[in-house]
Design a protein around this motif. Structure first.
Motif, mmCIF file in Angstrom:
data_model
loop_
_atom_site.group_PDB
_atom_site.id
_atom_site.type_symbol
_atom_site.label_atom_id
_atom_site.label_comp_id
_atom_site.label_asym_id
_atom_site.label_seq_id
_atom_site.Cartn_x
_atom_site.Cartn_y
_atom_site.Cartn_z
ATOM 1 N N TYR A 214 -5.619 8.415 -5.471
ATOM 2 C CA TYR A 214 -5.571 8.258 -4.019
ATOM 3 C C TYR A 214 -6.927 7.786 -3.512
ATOM 4 O O TYR A 214 -7.740 8.582 -3.033
ATOM 5 C CB TYR A 214 -5.180 9.586 -3.360
ATOM 6 N N ASN B 177 -9.684 11.015 6.326
ATOM 7 C CA ASN B 177 -9.180 11.510 5.052
ATOM 8 C C ASN B 177 -8.390 12.787 5.298
ATOM 9 O O ASN B 177 -8.927 13.763 5.793
ATOM 10 C CB ASN B 177 -10.369 11.770 4.125
ATOM 11 N N ALA C 78 -12.692 7.822 1.612
ATOM 12 C CA ALA C 78 -13.028 7.390 2.965
ATOM 13 C C ALA C 78 -14.258 8.120 3.482
ATOM 14 O O ALA C 78 -14.370 9.332 3.383
ATOM 15 C CB ALA C 78 -11.846 7.639 3.902
ATOM 16 N N GLN D 56 -12.322 5.145 7.807
ATOM 17 C CA GLN D 56 -10.986 5.710 7.855
ATOM 18 C C GLN D 56 -11.092 7.218 7.648
ATOM 19 O O GLN D 56 -12.014 7.702 7.002
ATOM 20 C CB GLN D 56 -10.122 5.104 6.744
ATOM 21 N N ASP E 140 -11.040 0.500 5.259
ATOM 22 C CA ASP E 140 -12.441 0.910 5.307
ATOM 23 C C ASP E 140 -13.241 -0.049 4.423
ATOM 24 O O ASP E 140 -12.929 -0.224 3.248
ATOM 25 C CB ASP E 140 -12.556 2.340 4.765
ATOM 26 N N ARG F 92 -7.899 6.507 -0.922
ATOM 27 C CA ARG F 92 -8.197 6.826 0.474
ATOM 28 C C ARG F 92 -9.087 8.068 0.580
ATOM 29 O O ARG F 92 -9.773 8.282 1.577
ATOM 30 C CB ARG F 92 -6.880 7.051 1.218
ATOM 31 N N LEU G 49 -6.085 0.390 2.666
ATOM 32 C CA LEU G 49 -7.523 0.591 2.501
ATOM 33 C C LEU G 49 -8.269 -0.473 3.299
ATOM 34 O O LEU G 49 -8.610 -1.535 2.786
ATOM 35 C CB LEU G 49 -7.909 0.514 1.019
ATOM 36 N N TRP H 107 0.834 -1.204 0.000
ATOM 37 C CA TRP H 107 0.000 0.000 0.000
ATOM 38 C C TRP H 107 0.867 1.251 0.000
ATOM 39 O O TRP H 107 0.547 2.253 -0.651
ATOM 40 C CB TRP H 107 -0.935 -0.004 1.210
ATOM 41 N N SER I 158 -1.178 3.796 7.420
ATOM 42 C CA SER I 158 -2.149 4.850 7.112
ATOM 43 C C SER I 158 -2.566 4.850 5.644
ATOM 44 O O SER I 158 -3.512 5.544 5.277
ATOM 45 C CB SER I 158 -1.569 6.222 7.481
ATOM 46 N N PHE I 159 -1.861 4.091 4.794
ATOM 47 C CA PHE I 159 -2.231 4.036 3.376
ATOM 48 C C PHE I 159 -3.044 2.786 3.040
ATOM 49 O O PHE I 159 -3.503 2.624 1.916
ATOM 50 C CB PHE I 159 -0.974 4.079 2.499
#
Length: 451
Positions: free
Chosen positions: A262, A283, A267, A281, A182, A264, A180, A128, A177-178
Motif C-alpha cells: 500500500y 494516510n 504519504a 495526500q 502526492d 499510499r 498516488l 489504481w 482516494s487510491f
C-alpha cells in the motif's frame, strides 16, 4: 535524443491517448525492454514517468536503477548505467519507486511484474483501484464481467490484452482516494532513506515539539510503523513464528508494506531534501488495515505478500483487524494502534507566527499500567521512545470545539452510536492542556489466524 512531447504518466492521467495509441505504446515499450534484456540490462524502475512519448512512440529512459548482467564498461559510456553506479546487481538495488518496485529488488522473494502495463488499458482511477482497493468475492465477480465485456479473457497475458481489448477498462465505483498523486510517491527512493526516516520517527522524544512535529498529514511513517508493530506481535503471538535468520525484520516488513502492499502509506514523506514540500495526500490507518487483510483485484492480500517475501515463511494464515473503543469497559489484551492528539498553542518561532493547532500522530498502545496508557512508536532494534498518558477520566468527553481542529486525517474524531457522542478519551476539548498528549477513542487490533 529527440525532444519528447511528455511522459506516459501525464498522458494517461489526462486521458488523452486513444485505445489504438495505447496499444502502439504498449507494443513499443515491450519491444524496448526486450531489447535491453537481450543486451544484458534489466530496467528496475519501470514507472510511468520513465516512458517518454513522441506522439504515440514510446522511449524508455532513466537508467539509474538497473541490473547490469553483462558488466560491459561501454554501457556506462553509452549512458545505460552511471559511472561507478552501485546499482549493477539486483540484490544490491534495495531501491525503487512506490508501487512499481519488484520484491526482489527490495530484498525479498516474489513478483517482479511489470505493473506499468495495465495502466495503459484502464482509465486513471480504475487502475489504481484495481491495484489497491480491498474487495470481496462479489466485487471481484462484478469486475470480471466488466473486463470480459472489454474483450479481455486473461488480464495477466499482455499479448492477449493488446490483441483483444475492445475498449478501455473502467469501473463505476473507482475511487480517486487510491491514486498516488502526492509528488513524493512518484519518486524513486533508496530504502536507506526510508530506514533513516523510520529511525528518526521511532527515536523522537515527543518533547518540546515545534512545527516539525510528526502529524498525520505529513506522517513520516507513523501509520505504517504502528501497523508493522502489530504485525510483528501477531506473527510471534498468534503463529509462534521465530525469525531465526532475520528475514522478517521490522524494516524489511515495513519496506514491503509501504513500497508494494500500500504505497499510499508513504504519504507525507519529503523524499526531495532540496525542496520542502507541504502539500501531501493523507494516510488512513483503517484503509491500510483493510488492505493488509483483504485482496485487491490484481494483488494478493497484504499479509500474504509480506508472509511469502522470504524463504522461511510464517504458517499459512489469514489476517483480521478489529476496531475497539477506549472506554471505561475496555479490557486490554494485545497491542493496539491508536491516534494521539497533541495541542500546540499559538507561538512565534524565529520571528514566524504559528497559530494554535492540534496535531495527530499514530502510535502503538503497548499496555496499561498504574492507570496510564503506555504508548510507543514501534518495536525495533533500538529502544522506542515511550509516552505515558494519564487516564484523567475513564470515559469520553462530550463534543465541544475539538472537531474544528480535526481534518479527517486518520478517521473520525467523534464516536456516535446514535445515543451518545464521544470524543477525546481523557479530557474535555475545551480543557485541553497545552503541550500534552491525549487519545482519540477509536483503536485497532490485528490478529493472524492459522488456516
Amino acid at each position: 535524443m529527440e525532444k519528447c512531447d511528455g511522459n506516459l504518466r501525464e498522458s494517461l492521467k489526462n486521458g488523452n491517448a486513444t485505445l489504438e495509441a495505447r496499444k502502439k505504446i504498449a507494443t513499443g515499450i515491450k519491444s524496448g525492454l526486450k531489447y535491453l534484456e537481450k543486451i544484458g540490462i534489466q530496467h528496475r524502475d519501470k514507472k510511468l514517468a520513465n516512458f517518454l512519448l513522441i506522439g504515440d512512440v514510446a522511449k524508455v529512459c532513466d537508467f539509474g536503477l538497473v541490473e547490469e548482467e553483462s558488466e560491459r564498461k561501454s554501457y556506462r559510456k553509452l549512458g545505460y548505467t552511471r559511472r561507478g553506479s552501485k546499482y549493477r546487481r539486483e540484490d544490491a538495488l534495495f531501491a525503487g519507486t512506490p508501487g512499481f518496485a519488484g520484491q526482489y529488488q527490495l530484498g525479498g522473494w516474489g513478483s517482479g511484474q511489470n505493473d506499468y502495463f495495465l495502466y495503459l488499458f484502464c482509465d486513471w482511477k480504475t487502475i489504481w483501484s484495481l491495484n489497491y482497493r480491498p474487495i470481496d468475492e462479489q466485487e471481484k465477480n462484478e469486475i470480471d464481467k466488466i473486463i470480459l465485456n472489454c474483450g479481455v479473457q486473461n488480464i495477466n497475458n499482455e499479448d492477449h490484452v493488446i490483441k483483444n481489448i475492445k475498449k478501455i477498462i473502467s469501473i463505476k465505483n473507482a475511487s480517486g482516494s487510491f491514486v498516488l498523486d502526492d509528488p513524493n510517491l512518484t519518486k524513486s527512493c533508496q530504502m536507506s532513506n526510508l530506514k533513516q526516516k523510520m529511525t528518526k520517527c521511532v527515536n523522537l522524544t515527543m518533547q518540546n515539539l515545534t512545527k516539525n512535529i510528526l502529524d498525520q498529514k505529513s506522517s513520516n511513517l507513523c501509520v505504517p510503523i504502528s501497523v508493522t508493530t502489530l504485525l510483528r506481535f501477531a506473527m510471534k503471538n498468534d503463529l509462534s513464528f521465530v525469525d531465526k535468520n532475520d528475514q522478517n525484520t521490522f524494516d524489511k516488513i515495513l519496506t514491503i508494506l509501504t513500497m508494494i502492499v500500500y504505497p499510499r502509506s508513504l504519504a507525507g514523506l519529503n523524499l526531495n531534501p532540496k525542496k520542502e514540500e507541504s502539500q501531501f495526500q493523507t494516510n488512513d490507518v483503517e484503509t491500510l488495515l483493510k488492505r493488509i487483510c483483504k485482496k485487491t483485484y490484481l494483488k494478493e492480500s497484504g499479509w500474504e505478500i509480506i508472509r511469502t517475501q522470504k524463504l522461511y515463511e510464517p504458517d499459512e494464515s489469514t489476517c483480521e483487524f478489529e476496531k475497539v473503543l477506549l472506554n471505561e469497559n475496555f479490557s486490554f489484551s494485545r497491542p493496539l494502534t491508536v491516534t494521539g492528539a497533541y495541542f500546540l498553542p499559538a507561538r512565534t518561532i524565529d520571528g514566524v507566527f504559528f497559530p494554535e493547532k492540534v496535531f495527530f500522530h499514530q502510535m502503538t498502545l503497548d499496555r496499561i499500567e498504574n492507570d496510564e496508557y503506555v504508548l510507543q512508536n514501534s518495536e525495533i532494534s533500538v529502544p522506542a521512545q515511550v509516552i505515558k498518558i494519564k487516564k484523567t477520566h475513564p470515559y469520553y468527553a462530550p463534543i465541544h470545539d475539538f472537531n474544528y481542529y480535526y481534518n479527517s486525517q486518520t478517521g473520525l474524531s467523534i464516536y456516535n452510536d446514535g445515543s451518545i457522542k464521544m470524543q477525546l478519551v481523557n479530557e474535555l476539548a475545551t480543557n485541553m492542556s497545552c503541550e500534552t498528549w491525549y487519545l482519540l477513542p477509536q483503536a485497532y487490533s490485528l490478529k493472524l489466524i492459522k488456516k
